[in-house]
Enzyme design. Structure first.
Site, short mmCIF file in Angstrom:
data_model
loop_
_atom_site.label_atom_id
_atom_site.label_comp_id
_atom_site.label_asym_id
_atom_site.label_seq_id
_atom_site.Cartn_x
_atom_site.Cartn_y
_atom_site.Cartn_z
N PRO A 1 58.20 -1.96 68.45
CA PRO A 1 58.40 -1.32 67.14
C PRO A 1 58.70 -2.29 66.00
CG PRO A 1 60.31 -0.94 68.56
CD PRO A 1 59.27 -1.62 69.41
N GLY B 1 58.55 -6.48 64.19
CA GLY B 1 57.77 -7.71 64.14
C GLY B 1 58.32 -8.67 65.19
N GLY B 2 59.63 -8.82 65.15
CA GLY B 2 60.27 -9.72 66.11
C GLY B 2 61.69 -9.33 66.35
N MET B 3 62.24 -9.84 67.44
CA MET B 3 63.65 -9.62 67.75
C MET B 3 64.22 -10.93 68.28
SD MET B 3 66.28 -7.64 67.90
CE MET B 3 67.84 -8.35 68.40
N GLU B 4 65.34 -11.33 67.68
CA GLU B 4 65.90 -12.66 67.90
C GLU B 4 66.69 -12.81 69.19
OE1 GLU B 4 66.75 -10.36 65.66
OE2 GLU B 4 68.87 -10.43 65.12
N HIS C 1 61.70 -16.57 60.75
CA HIS C 1 62.76 -15.57 60.61
C HIS C 1 63.58 -15.45 61.91
CE1 HIS C 1 64.53 -11.79 59.00
NE2 HIS C 1 64.58 -11.48 60.29
N GLU C 2 62.87 -15.24 63.01
CA GLU C 2 63.61 -15.04 64.28
C GLU C 2 64.34 -16.32 64.69
OE1 GLU C 2 63.95 -12.09 64.77
OE2 GLU C 2 62.18 -11.29 63.76
N HIS D 1 67.60 -16.68 62.87
CA HIS D 1 68.69 -15.86 63.44
C HIS D 1 69.51 -16.65 64.47
CE1 HIS D 1 68.54 -11.84 61.82
NE2 HIS D 1 67.27 -11.66 62.11
N GLU E 1 70.81 -10.21 58.19
CA GLU E 1 69.41 -10.22 57.75
C GLU E 1 69.19 -10.91 56.40
OE1 GLU E 1 67.09 -9.71 59.75
OE2 GLU E 1 68.10 -8.57 61.34
N ASP F 1 70.45 2.06 62.55
CA ASP F 1 69.03 1.88 62.32
C ASP F 1 68.65 2.30 60.89
OD1 ASP F 1 66.71 0.96 63.60
OD2 ASP F 1 65.94 3.00 63.79
N TYR G 1 67.80 -6.94 53.80
CA TYR G 1 66.90 -8.09 53.88
C TYR G 1 66.67 -8.72 52.50
CZ TYR G 1 65.53 -6.77 58.66
OH TYR G 1 65.53 -6.48 59.99
N ARG H 1 53.99 -0.81 65.73
CA ARG H 1 54.94 -1.51 64.86
C ARG H 1 55.29 -0.61 63.68
NH1 ARG H 1 53.90 -7.43 62.09
NH2 ARG H 1 55.93 -7.58 61.07
N LYS I 1 56.75 -0.94 60.84
CA LYS I 1 56.43 -1.38 59.48
C LYS I 1 55.01 -0.98 59.07
CE LYS I 1 55.49 -5.73 57.20
NZ LYS I 1 55.34 -7.16 57.42
N1 BES Z 1 66.83 -8.19 64.22
C1 BES Z 1 65.71 -7.73 63.52
C2 BES Z 1 65.11 -6.48 64.09
C3 BES Z 1 66.06 -5.30 64.17
C4 BES Z 1 66.97 -5.04 63.16
C5 BES Z 1 66.02 -4.49 65.26
C6 BES Z 1 67.85 -3.97 63.28
C7 BES Z 1 66.88 -3.41 65.37
C8 BES Z 1 67.80 -3.14 64.38
C9 BES Z 1 64.62 -8.80 63.41
O1 BES Z 1 65.11 -10.07 63.25
C10 BES Z 1 63.84 -8.53 62.17
O2 BES Z 1 64.42 -8.59 61.12
N2 BES Z 1 62.57 -8.26 62.30
C11 BES Z 1 61.69 -8.07 61.17
C12 BES Z 1 61.06 -9.39 60.90
C13 BES Z 1 60.63 -9.62 59.50
C14 BES Z 1 61.68 -9.36 58.47
C15 BES Z 1 60.12 -11.04 59.36
C16 BES Z 1 60.66 -7.05 61.57
O3 BES Z 1 60.57 -6.73 62.74
O4 BES Z 1 59.97 -6.55 60.71
ZN ZN Z 2 65.92 -10.29 61.25
#
Ligand code: BES
Ligand code: ZN
Length: 708
Positions: A355, A357-360, A384-385, A388, A407, A465, A473, A659, A661
Site C-alpha cells: 500500500p 511507496g516504501g517502509m523504513e 527517503h527510506e 529514516h 516524516e 493512519d 510530510y 499503492r 497514493k
Molecule cells: N513510514 C512511511 C510509511 C508509513 C507512514 C506507513 C505511516 C504507515 C503509517 C514511509 O517512510 C513513507 O513515508 N512512505 C512514503 C514515501 C514517500 C514520501 C517518498 C510513501 O509510501 O508514499
Molecule cells: Zn517516511
C-alpha cells in the site's frame, strides 16, 4: 492556488512577548509540573524525563534562555486553546540500567502501561501459507528496575493460546476490545519475574499481514507474505507493547515452506536454506512499528559493501539497476548527519499490492515495485527510506501525535541526499512537487478538517493512519527548510548532526525538539520564522519558502502553450509538440508537472487528447505517470478518448496495483463523475478489493462509503 493567511491568534501572541511575560511563563511551567512525581533526571523545563545526556547539545547563551522562555510562554498560552503543549505530555517512568532506554509518554494508541516494560524479544514462528496464519511464541524479557504486579501487551485479532511467566503457566486475561486499538492482554507478575512467554496464532483478520497468492506474483511459483506494522498494526501479528516509546532488541527463528526465503528487519540470509528455517538478530533497540517479516521466492543481488536488493528472480536485476546508487546515498547521508548505525542497508521489493511507496524497516527497507521504471528517476523513495535510518528509526517520534518529527525531517533529509547525489536542479523539482502536493491537500483540508493542518496532532481516539497527510510530510519539510534558510546551512547542519547524535535510540516529542531549536536560534530568528505558528497553527504561514525550479520553468511554458491552442485546430497537434531533444531529458517529475499543470489550468478533453497523441501517456509503462494521468482524465468527460482501450487500461491498472497514493485519487476522480462512472468505479473495486492490502481496503471502503 492562494496561500493560506497566517492565523491572527498566532501573530498576536508573537507581538505580546516581553521579558516579564517570559518570567511568568517559566513560573507557570513550574507550577504545572509540581503535582508530578519528581526524580533525578526529570527535566522541569521541557516536562519530560531525560537522561544525563539530554541537555548536552544545549548552548547556555542568554539568547537561548530567552528563546526558551518564548517557547514556554507560547506553550502556556496555548493551554486555553487546547493545543497540546510541553506540559500536557505526561512523563511516566524511565528505567535505568538496561541497554534499552524507555521513555513513556501518554500514548493514546497503546494499552501497555508504564508499570512494566519489555526490553528484548525472542520470536519463534511457523508461517503456514496454506491456512494463512502464523503460529508463534513471543518470549519477552522484561526490562528496567521496577517491574509491577502486571504487564500489559497490545493484541489485535490474535488467538492467545498460553501464557507462561518464569517457566510456569501465568494468570492472564484479555480486556475489553476496541475496534481501533484491539484488546489488552494483561499478565500478572510476581516479584523477580523476568520473562513472559506468549504462545499464540494470528487470525485471518490480521491487518498487518498480506498473503499474496502465487498466481499474482511475477514467477507464479510461490505465494508471498509481507507485514506492515506502522503505525499500530504490529499487535495484529505479535503481542507487544505497541508504542514508539518502548524499544527492544530481538532475535527470531522463522520457518517457511521449503524453497522460500524469509527476511526480517534484522540481520538477513542471502540464500535459501534447505529446510526453510531462518534465524535473525536485531541487536539495536527498535520500537514495535519497525518489526517486519517478508517471505517468498526471493533472490538477492549485492549492490555495494553494505547494501543489496531482494526481489523475485524475474525482477531482481532490474531492481539492482534501478537502485544502483544506494551505496552513494548512504555515504552522502553519513557525511551530512553522522554514522549509519544499522550495519547493512538492504531493500526488499514487494508485490504491487504494497500500500505504500516504501517502509523504513531497519536493515531492510520494503519497497513498491512501481518505482522500477528503468531510468532511476524515482529513487528519491530510497533516499527517503534511507533517511529514516536517522529521523524515525534512530530518533523516533514519541507518540503518533509527533509523527511530523518522523516524516517532516525525513522529507528534508531526503531532499538533501537527492541534492548531494543528483544535484540542486533535481532536488528543486522534488521540492516544487512537495510544495504543490501541500497546496493541493491544504485546500481540501482547510475546508474539511482545519485542525488536521496542524503539525503537532492530537490523535486520541483517531487512527494514526489519518495523520499520513501532506501536513506531516510537506508542511514539516517546508518548516525545516525555512529554519535552514534562516540560520544558513553551516549552522543548521551542525545542529542536526548533533541532534541525531544526542538523541540516538531515543524518542522525541515536538516540545523537546522545539527546546533544542530554541537553543540554536536567536530570538530574532525565532520570531522571524514564527516557530510557534508553524508548529501549532493551522494552514500554511505566509513565510513558507517557495521552491523555484529551472527545469519546471520550461515545463510550465509547455503547459501554457498547450492550453493556449484550440484543440479543434487541425494543426494543433504539431503546434504543441515538444521536440524530442527537449523531452528526452525529462524525467518522471517533469511529466508529472506537465500533467498536473494541465489539470490545474483547466484542460479540456480536447487538450488531453492532444497531449496523449503527442506523448502517449495512456500507454506509459511508468505507474507514477499513468496514475497522475488517469486521475486527471477520470475527472473529465473522456468520451472523446478511445474508451475501449482507455477503460481497459484503467481497469487493469487498478486490478494490479495497490499503492494507495495512486489508486485512492483515481477512485476519487471516478466517484466525482456521473452515475455511470461511479457504477464503474464500484464494479472495479468489487473485483480488485480482495487483492488489495487491508490498509488500502480500509481507506477505500471509507471513500466509497462517503459516496453511498
Ligand atoms: N513510514 C512511511 C510509511 C508509513 C507512514 C506507513 C505511516 C504507515 C503509517 C514511509 O517512510 C513513507 O513515508 N512512505 C512514503 C514515501 C514517500 C514520501 C517518498 C510513501 O509510501 O508514499
Ligand atoms: Zn517516511
Amino acid at each position: 492556488m492562494p496561500r493560506t493567511a497566517a492565523t491572527p491568534i498566532a501573530v498576536a501572541k508573537e507581538s505580546m512577548v516581553t521579558p516579564g511575560s517570559i518570567q511568568s511563563a517559566t513560573n507557570t511551567a513550574k507550577e504545572l509540573t509540581t503535582s508530578r512525581e519528581r526524580r533525578p533526571g526529570f527535566c522541569l523545563m521541557c516536562g519530560i524525563f531525560t537522561t544525563r545526556k539530554v541537555h548536552k547539545m544545549k548552548t547556555t547563551s542568554a539568547l537561548s534562555v530567552v528563546a526558551l522562555g518564548v517557547l514556554l510562554f507560547f506553550s502556556s498560552c496555548q493551554q486555553s486553546e487546547t493545543v497540546p503543549t510541553a506540559t500536557s505530555v505526561e512523563p511516566e517512568k524511565i528505567f535505568g540500567d538496561t541497554s534499552v532506554r524507555v521513555e513513556l509518554f501518554n500514548d493514546p494508541h497503546s494499552y501497555s502501561t508504564t508499570e512494566s516494560v519489555v526490553s528484548r524479544l525472542y520470536w519463534e514462528a511457523d508461517v503456514d501459507f496454506e491456512k494463512q496464519i502464523i503460529r508463534a511464541t513471543a518470549r519477552w524479557a522484561l526490562g528496567g528496575e521496577s517491574i509491577g504486579d502486571s504487564i500489559v501487551f497490545d493484541t489485535k485479532d490474535l488467538k492467545i493460546k498460553q501464557v507462561n511467566v518464569s517457566g510456569l503457566p501465568a494468570k492472564w486475561h484479555l480486556g475489553k476490545s476496541d475496534e481501533l486499538l484491539g484488546t489488552p492482554l494483561v499478565v500478572m507478575l510476581e516479584e523477580g519475574d523476568k520473562e513472559v512467554v506468549i504462545n499464540y496464532e494470528t487470525t485471518e483478520k490480521a491487518e498487518a499481514l498480506q498473503w499474496y497468492p502465487a498466481e499474482l506474483t511475477q514467477g507464479k511459483r510461490m505465494p508471498f507474505l509481507f507485514t506492515q506494522s506502522q503505525a499500530i498494526l504490529a499487535r495484529t501479528w505479535v503481542p507487544c507493547q505497541d508504542r514508539p516509546g518502548v524499544r527492544f532488541t530481538y532475535e527470531a527463528k522463522v520457518k517457511v515452506p521449503k524453497g522460500m526465503l524469509a527476511l526480517m528487519s534484522a540481520s538477513n540470509p542471502t540464500q535459501k536454506s534447505d529446510d526453510g528455517v531462518y534465524e535473525f538478530s536485531m541487536p539495536q533497540p527498535i520500537p514495535s512499528y519497525l518489526l517486519a517479516l517478508g517471505a517468498g521466492d526471493l533472490a538477492f543481488i549485492e549492490l555495494g559493501e553494505r547494501s543489496g536488493v531482494y526481489a523475485e528472480p524475474e525482477m531482481v536485476r532490474n531492481a539492482a539497476f534501478e537502485f544502483s546508487q544506494t551505496e552513494d546515498m548512504i555515504s552522502r547521508a553519513e557525511y551530512l548527519y553522522g554514522p549509519y548505525y544499522w550495519g547493512r542497508y538492504d531493500m526488499l521489493v514487494l508485490p504491487p499490492s504494497f500500500p505504500f511507496g516504501g517502509m523504513e524497516n531497519p536493515r531492510l527497507t520494503f519497497l513498491t515495485p512501481t518505482v522500477i521504471v528503468g531510468d532511476m528517476s524515482l529513487t528519491s523513495l530510497i533516499a527517503h527510506e534511507l533517511a529514516h535510518s536517522w529521523s524515525g528509526n534512530l530518533v523516533t517520534n514519541a507518540t503518533w501525535n509527533d509523527f511530523w518529527l518522523n516524516e517532516g525531517f525525513t522529507v528534508y533529509f531526503e531532499m538533501r541526499i537527492m541534492e548531494a547525489v543528483y544535484g540542486p536542479d533535481f532536488a528543486d523539482m522534488l521540492e516544487a512537487l512537495s510544495y504543490d502536493d501541500l497546496q493541493r491537500e491544504l485546500a481540501v483540508m482547510l475546508e474539511e478538517d482545519p485542525e488536521a493542518t496542524i503539525l503537532k496532532q492530537d490523535l486520541e481516539g483517531k487512527n494514526p493512519d489519518d495523520a499520513v497527510t501532506a501536513i506531516a510530510y510537506d508542511k514539516g519539510f517546508h518548516f525545516l527548510k525555512l529554519c535552514e534558510q534562516t540560520v544558513g546551512r553551516e549552522r543548521w547542519d551542525a545542529f542536526l548532526k548533533a541532534y541525531f547524535d544526542t538523541y540516538k535510540f531515543q524518542t522525541m516529542i515536538t516540545e523537546s525538539f522545539l527546546q533544542e531549536l530554541a537553543g540554536l536560534l536567536t530570538q530574532e530568528e525565532w520570531n522571524k520564522i514564527g516557530v510557534n505558528e508553524w508548529v501549532y497553527g493551522k494552514g500554511l504561514p505566509t513565510n513558507c519558502p517557495f521552491p523555484a525550479s529551472n527545469r519546471f520553468y520550461i515545463v510550465d511554458e509547455a503547459v501554457k502553450m498547450l492550453l493556449g491552442v484550440s484543440p479543434e485546430d487541425p494543426d494543433a497537434k504539431s503546434m504543441v509538440y515538444l521536440e524530442q531533444d527537449i523531452t528526452i531529458r525529462w524525467t518522471t517529475h517533469e511529466w508529472l508537472r506537465y500533467i498536473r499543470g494541465l489539470e490545474a489550468g483547466g484542460a479540456t478533453v480536447g487538450h488531453y487528447r492532444l497531449a496523449d497523441a503527442n506523448y502517449g501517456f495512456t500507454a506509459s509503462p511508468n505507474p507514477e505517470i499513468v496514475a497522475a494521468w488517469y486521475t486527471a482524465i477520470l475527472k473529465t468527460d473522456f468520451e472523446g478518448f478511445d474508451p475501449q482501450k482507455y477503460e481497459e487500461k484503467v481497469e487493469s491498472f487498478l486490478m494490479s496495483v495497490g499503492r494507495r497514493k495512486f489508486i485512492v485519487p483515481m477512485y476519487a476522480s471516478m466517484l466525482e463523475g456521473d452515475e455511470k462512472r461511479q457504477a464503474w468505479a464500484k464494479e472495479i473495486y468489487a473485483k480488485a478489493r480482495p487483492s488489495y492490502h487491508p490498509l488500502s481496503q480500509s481507506t477505500l471502503d471509507q471513500l466509497f462509503a462517503e459516496h453511498e
